[in-house]
Design an enzyme around this catalytic site. Structure first.
Site, PDB file in Angstrom:
ATOM      1  N   TRP A  44       0.857  -1.187   0.000  1.00 49.03           N
ATOM      2  CA  TRP A  44       0.000   0.000   0.000  1.00 49.03           C
ATOM      3  C   TRP A  44       0.894   1.238   0.000  1.00 49.03           C
ATOM      4  O   TRP A  44       2.048   1.175   0.436  1.00 49.03           O
ATOM      5  CB  TRP A  44      -0.942   0.005   1.203  1.00 49.03           C
ATOM      6  CG  TRP A  44      -0.280   0.063   2.558  1.00 49.03           C
ATOM      7  CD1 TRP A  44       0.058  -0.990   3.355  1.00 49.03           C
ATOM      8  CD2 TRP A  44       0.133   1.251   3.286  1.00 49.03           C
ATOM      9  NE1 TRP A  44       0.665  -0.554   4.513  1.00 49.03           N
ATOM     10  CE2 TRP A  44       0.710   0.814   4.503  1.00 49.03           C
ATOM     11  CE3 TRP A  44       0.076   2.619   3.041  1.00 49.03           C
ATOM     12  CZ2 TRP A  44       1.213   1.709   5.462  1.00 49.03           C
ATOM     13  CZ3 TRP A  44       0.571   3.503   3.995  1.00 49.03           C
ATOM     14  CH2 TRP A  44       1.136   3.045   5.183  1.00 49.03           C
ATOM     15  N   GLU A  87       6.730   8.634  14.279  1.00 48.94           N
ATOM     16  CA  GLU A  87       7.015   7.995  12.983  1.00 48.94           C
ATOM     17  C   GLU A  87       7.914   8.877  12.126  1.00 48.94           C
ATOM     18  O   GLU A  87       8.790   8.384  11.409  1.00 48.94           O
ATOM     19  CB  GLU A  87       5.706   7.723  12.221  1.00 48.94           C
ATOM     20  CG  GLU A  87       4.773   6.706  12.862  1.00 48.94           C
ATOM     21  CD  GLU A  87       5.265   5.267  12.740  1.00 48.94           C
ATOM     22  OE1 GLU A  87       6.228   5.022  11.987  1.00 48.94           O
ATOM     23  OE2 GLU A  87       4.704   4.395  13.409  1.00 48.94           O
ATOM     24  N   GLU A 125       8.427   1.692   6.712  1.00 48.65           N
ATOM     25  CA  GLU A 125       8.071   2.591   7.815  1.00 48.65           C
ATOM     26  C   GLU A 125       7.858   4.028   7.329  1.00 48.65           C
ATOM     27  O   GLU A 125       7.044   4.763   7.888  1.00 48.65           O
ATOM     28  CB  GLU A 125       9.191   2.589   8.868  1.00 48.65           C
ATOM     29  CG  GLU A 125       9.224   1.340   9.735  1.00 48.65           C
ATOM     30  CD  GLU A 125       8.170   1.352  10.822  1.00 48.65           C
ATOM     31  OE1 GLU A 125       7.678   2.439  11.160  1.00 48.65           O
ATOM     32  OE2 GLU A 125       7.832   0.267  11.325  1.00 48.65           O
ATOM     33  N   HIS A 128       4.445   5.445   7.057  1.00 52.35           N
ATOM     34  CA  HIS A 128       3.608   5.708   8.239  1.00 52.35           C
ATOM     35  C   HIS A 128       3.500   7.189   8.561  1.00 52.35           C
ATOM     36  O   HIS A 128       2.406   7.742   8.683  1.00 52.35           O
ATOM     37  CB  HIS A 128       4.141   4.937   9.461  1.00 52.35           C
ATOM     38  CG  HIS A 128       4.171   3.450   9.253  1.00 52.35           C
ATOM     39  ND1 HIS A 128       4.724   2.583  10.151  1.00 52.35           N
ATOM     40  CD2 HIS A 128       3.715   2.680   8.231  1.00 52.35           C
ATOM     41  CE1 HIS A 128       4.610   1.347   9.704  1.00 52.35           C
ATOM     42  NE2 HIS A 128       4.002   1.383   8.534  1.00 52.35           N
ATOM     43  N   GLU A 178       8.284  -2.272  18.188  1.00 55.19           N
ATOM     44  CA  GLU A 178       7.295  -2.569  17.150  1.00 55.19           C
ATOM     45  C   GLU A 178       5.976  -2.999  17.799  1.00 55.19           C
ATOM     46  O   GLU A 178       4.895  -2.631  17.351  1.00 55.19           O
ATOM     47  CB  GLU A 178       7.782  -3.674  16.209  1.00 55.19           C
ATOM     48  CG  GLU A 178       9.009  -3.311  15.375  1.00 55.19           C
ATOM     49  CD  GLU A 178       8.747  -2.303  14.267  1.00 55.19           C
ATOM     50  OE1 GLU A 178       7.623  -1.808  14.115  1.00 55.19           O
ATOM     51  OE2 GLU A 178       9.703  -1.983  13.547  1.00 55.19           O
ATOM     52  N   THR A 181       4.224   0.090  19.200  1.00 54.50           N
ATOM     53  CA  THR A 181       3.562   0.911  18.183  1.00 54.50           C
ATOM     54  C   THR A 181       2.355   0.183  17.590  1.00 54.50           C
ATOM     55  O   THR A 181       1.360   0.811  17.250  1.00 54.50           O
ATOM     56  CB  THR A 181       4.532   1.326  17.050  1.00 54.50           C
ATOM     57  OG1 THR A 181       5.261   0.181  16.622  1.00 54.50           O
ATOM     58  CG2 THR A 181       5.500   2.396  17.499  1.00 54.50           C
ATOM     59  N   ASP A 210       1.364  -3.228   9.764  1.00 51.77           N
ATOM     60  CA  ASP A 210       2.796  -3.199   9.406  1.00 51.77           C
ATOM     61  C   ASP A 210       3.659  -3.411  10.645  1.00 51.77           C
ATOM     62  O   ASP A 210       4.635  -4.158  10.618  1.00 51.77           O
ATOM     63  CB  ASP A 210       3.182  -1.813   8.851  1.00 51.77           C
ATOM     64  CG  ASP A 210       3.011  -1.720   7.342  1.00 51.77           C
ATOM     65  OD1 ASP A 210       2.465  -2.653   6.743  1.00 51.77           O
ATOM     66  OD2 ASP A 210       3.429  -0.678   6.782  1.00 51.77           O
ATOM     67  N   GLU A 211       3.298  -2.717  11.728  1.00 54.35           N
ATOM     68  CA  GLU A 211       4.092  -2.816  12.967  1.00 54.35           C
ATOM     69  C   GLU A 211       4.094  -4.254  13.458  1.00 54.35           C
ATOM     70  O   GLU A 211       5.103  -4.772  13.921  1.00 54.35           O
ATOM     71  CB  GLU A 211       3.541  -1.891  14.069  1.00 54.35           C
ATOM     72  CG  GLU A 211       3.306  -0.437  13.679  1.00 54.35           C
ATOM     73  CD  GLU A 211       4.569   0.357  13.349  1.00 54.35           C
ATOM     74  OE1 GLU A 211       5.642  -0.244  13.211  1.00 54.35           O
ATOM     75  OE2 GLU A 211       4.456   1.586  13.205  1.00 54.35           O
ATOM     76  N   HIS A 214       6.458  -6.286  11.354  1.00 56.16           N
ATOM     77  CA  HIS A 214       7.847  -5.989  11.738  1.00 56.16           C
ATOM     78  C   HIS A 214       8.180  -6.609  13.100  1.00 56.16           C
ATOM     79  O   HIS A 214       9.278  -7.109  13.309  1.00 56.16           O
ATOM     80  CB  HIS A 214       8.075  -4.471  11.784  1.00 56.16           C
ATOM     81  CG  HIS A 214       7.956  -3.814  10.441  1.00 56.16           C
ATOM     82  ND1 HIS A 214       7.713  -2.473  10.292  1.00 56.16           N
ATOM     83  CD2 HIS A 214       8.040  -4.320   9.185  1.00 56.16           C
ATOM     84  CE1 HIS A 214       7.666  -2.174   8.990  1.00 56.16           C
ATOM     85  NE2 HIS A 214       7.846  -3.287   8.310  1.00 56.16           N
TER      86      HIS A 214
HETATM   87 FE   FE2 Z   1       7.595   0.171  13.344  1.00 56.69          FE
HETATM   88 FE   FE2 Z   2       5.848   2.818  12.114  1.00 55.87          FE
END
Ligand code: FE2
Ligand code: FE2
Length: 347
Positions: A44, A87, A125, A128, A178, A181, A210-211, A214
């Site tokens: 995305w 971020e 990242e 974000h 991670e 967040t 996403d976090e 990760h």
């Molecule tokens: Fe992150």
């Molecule tokens: Fe992030």
């Protein structure tokens, strides 16, 4: 003259033997860590969630964002902006990843798996802060100049990760961060939905996902380190926990409020975006995930570290109960936040 270090600071704590081990683990990282990344073509991008400035309907879509933004309370904006600024300080985090001995990107285009991870992680990242910044700007509710100044100050100040250039400490830190967040963006997603902005909820939820991905990658690295070198990993975990995982935006400053990080943290705590309970829960989660209590064959130093971390979650919980009682008895205080034109929010 050498720069002065604060008491207890160490750097480059990795021995030659450990450096070799990280070199040896490159193949493992290729097959087990890089697989958590998404291809650019499948990823995305911020524009997927934003009005297209080249389209005729742009102004109407912005009006819709502004209308939805009316329903979101200021306290949520304080948390959303704090998260966004965190971020946006991404250059700091990439620099720190590249400070780890044995895994840093030596050339800027290194094809070693650790280096490729760091660059691609940074690229993922980077979306974000970009997306949150653009969307929150369009709400018209924020003092963008103040927010931009805060980002400027934060990147200039940096952060103290206390990882001593060690990938053991560093990857334990990134696992925690991670997950922290993931929790925090997940909670702002929930609040955005409650207050009627489904698009903002989707944005925060997508970032949270996403976090999580990760977190899974970094957690897997630490799991591997526990397998190949349980003593150093255990001692590093205890060391990191003794130093306490500091938040990346600990040096937050907007040119006005010298206690801005604590004020933002207090709002996040009060409305449940990120709380002291979450910190204890994260530790519990990792103790379980890495089966820390079940690891055997440790040296006396390793065993002492194991005992310390296994008893820590309970101690954190007790502290947190006490802090909770204190905050219940505390008279509420209103604080102006420059990010929202000095409107006041309860801290
Ligand atoms: Fe992150
Ligand atoms: Fe992030």
């Amino acid at each position: 003259m050498k720069p002065k270090m604060s008491k207890g600071d160490k750097s480059h704590s990795l021995t030659q033997e450990k450096l070799e081990m990280f070199r040896f683990l490159e193949g493992w990282a290729e097959e087990n860590m890089l697989t958590f990344l998404k291809r650019v073509e499948d990823s995305w991008q911020p524009q997927d969630f934003l009005p297209d400035a080249s389209s005729k309907s742009f102004t109407d879509e912005v009006q819709d964002i502004k209308a939805r933004a009316e329903g979101i309370p200021d306290e949520c904006y304080v948390c959303l902006v704090g998260n966004m600024i965190t971020e946006e300080a991404l250059p700091t985090y990439q620099s720190l990843l590249n400070s780890f001995d044995g895994t840093r990107d030596e050339t800027g285009v290194s094809m070693k798996s650790w280096a490729r991870w760091t660059r691609s992680w940074t690229a993922e990242e980077n979306r974000h802060g970009d997306l949150l910044n653009k969307y929150l700007y369009l709400t018209g509710r924020l003092n963008m100049k103040q927010i931009e100044k805060t980002i400027h100050y934060l990147i200039s100040s940096g952060m103290d990760m206390k990882a001593e250039s060690s990938p053991y400490l560093g990857f334990i830190y990134t696992s925690f961060q991670e997950r922290a967040t993931f929790i925090s963006h997940g909670n702002t997603a929930r609040l955005a939905k409650v207050h009627g902005d489904v698009t903002l909820a989707k944005i925060c939820g997508t970032i949270a996902a996403d976090e999580k991905r990760h977190e899974m990658a970094y957690t897997k690295v630490v799991e591997k380190l526990f397998n190949v070198d349980p003593n150093t990993t255990m001692v590093s975990l205890a060391d990191m926990m003794r130093k306490r995982i500091t938040m990346p935006a600990a040096l937050l400053y907007d040119g006005q409020d010298h206690n801005l990080f604590n004020h933002y943290g207090a709002v996040a705590q009060r409305i449940g975006v990120y709380t002291t309970k979450d910190y204890g829960d994260i530790l519990d989660f990792f103790l379980e995930r890495w089966r820390v209590g079940e690891i055997t064959g440790l040296s006396p130093e390793g065993r002492e570290a194991q005992e310390y971390v296994c008893g820590l979650a309970e101690r954190i919980r007790k502290l947190e109960e006490r802090a909770h009682t204190r905050s219940m008895n505390k008279r509420s205080q209103m604080m102006p936040f420059s990010w929202i034109f000095n409107r006041e929010v309860e801290v």
